[in-house]
Design a protein around this motif. Structure first.
Motif: not given
Length: 290
Positions: A11-15, A123, A125, A162, A257, A259-260
């Motif tokens: 899974e790709r992180p949000l940032l 991004e 955050h 967040r 990393e 993630y949601p």
């Protein structure tokens, strides 16, 4: 919080971003501290193409001398546009000796930061950097204004769902590795007041430096004991310290990393270019009660 030892499910992180601290750059290009920073930045340049930033938690230089900042700039320039933007907190070595205002001004000019404390929206955050407002030798002093600012910023972010990332050079007492009095802790003069602010904001995640404690030691991570947010000791790029109260050659930091539903924090050995198995963590979001 749980330790993890796998690469995840793809899974790709949000940032993603890196946390480094205590680089202690000197005026000597061949000094071990300077060479260690070169290794750390090379590691990030080669392994973090999608990073949104390098977050430095203070003691950027060894004495805050102009020639040390010139050496810092020289090292950073080696990697040019291969590195993400960097943000910096002040450390006691950066501003403690000499005329406080002049040393702070030198730090701000070299790093491009707006003041002793500052915030950044990256991004979506929130990243908050705290810093002393007095030129103390070892401790940090936070004004009432800075504490109110921190409380307000974290409060504004609370409803977003967040995490908010907080960076401060000195750790709170009896939290992360190296913060016990028996370990020579020197922290925040307003320790209780800062605890009071952070206790209201479980969505914060705090990174500190100052102690140099290696990431293999116990309490690299502090879970807050249901009273405070998650906190991490970020070790040191320049050199390390151990639970045996001994200096240790080495260079470490974190890859983070987001993630949601979680924040993954991975300890990195910059000297060897390897992950530190004892320092792989996940902070689950939304599970911490105020």
């Amino acid at each position: 919080m749980e330790a993890i030892g796998h690469e995840g499910n793809g899974e790709r992180p949000l940032l993603s971003f890196q946390v480094i601290t205590d680089t202690h750059v000197t005026a000597d290009p061949q000094h071990a501290h300077n060479r260690n920073l070169e290794r750390a930045l090379r590691d990030i340049a080669e392994n973090a193409a999608d990073s949104c930033g390098i977050m430095h938690v203070g003691d950027v230089t060894d004495h805050g001398f102009p020639e040390e900042y010139e050496e810092l700039k020289r090292i950073w320039r080696q990697y040019g546009d291969r590195l993400p933007d960097a943000r910096f907190a002040t450390g006691n070595h950066d501003i403690a000796l000499g005329i406080w205002e002049a040393r702070l001004g030198r730090f701000l000019e070299a790093t491009g930061m707006a003041g002793p404390y500052h915030d950044h929206r990256i991004e979506g955050h929130l990243f908050l950097f705290l810093g002393t407002e007095k030129g103390l030798e070892l401790y940090c002093s936070l004004s009432e204004e800075q504490l109110r600012w921190l409380d307000a910023k974290l409060g504004e972010e609370a409803a977003s769902g967040r995490p908010a990332f907080v960076f401060l050079h000195q750790p709170l007492k009896d939290t992360v590795a190296g913060s016990r009095e028996s370990q020579g802790w020197h922290g925040v003069e307003q320790d209780e007041e800062l605890r009071g602010v952070l206790a209201r904001h479980p969505h914060a995640i705090v990174f500190t430096g100052h102690t140099h404690w290696e990431l293999e030691a116990p309490y690299a991570f502090y879970d807050g004991e249901s009273r405070l947010p998650a906190m991490f000791n970020a070790a040191s790029v320049g050199y390390l310290w151990t639970d045996d109260d001994e200096h240790k050659d080495g260079s470490q930091g974190y890859y983070v990393e987001v993630y949601p539903d979680r924040v993954r924090v991975r300890g990195r050995d910059f000297e060897r270019g390897t992950w530190i198995e004892a320092a792989l963590f996940e902070v689950r979001l939304g599970e911490r009660a105020p």
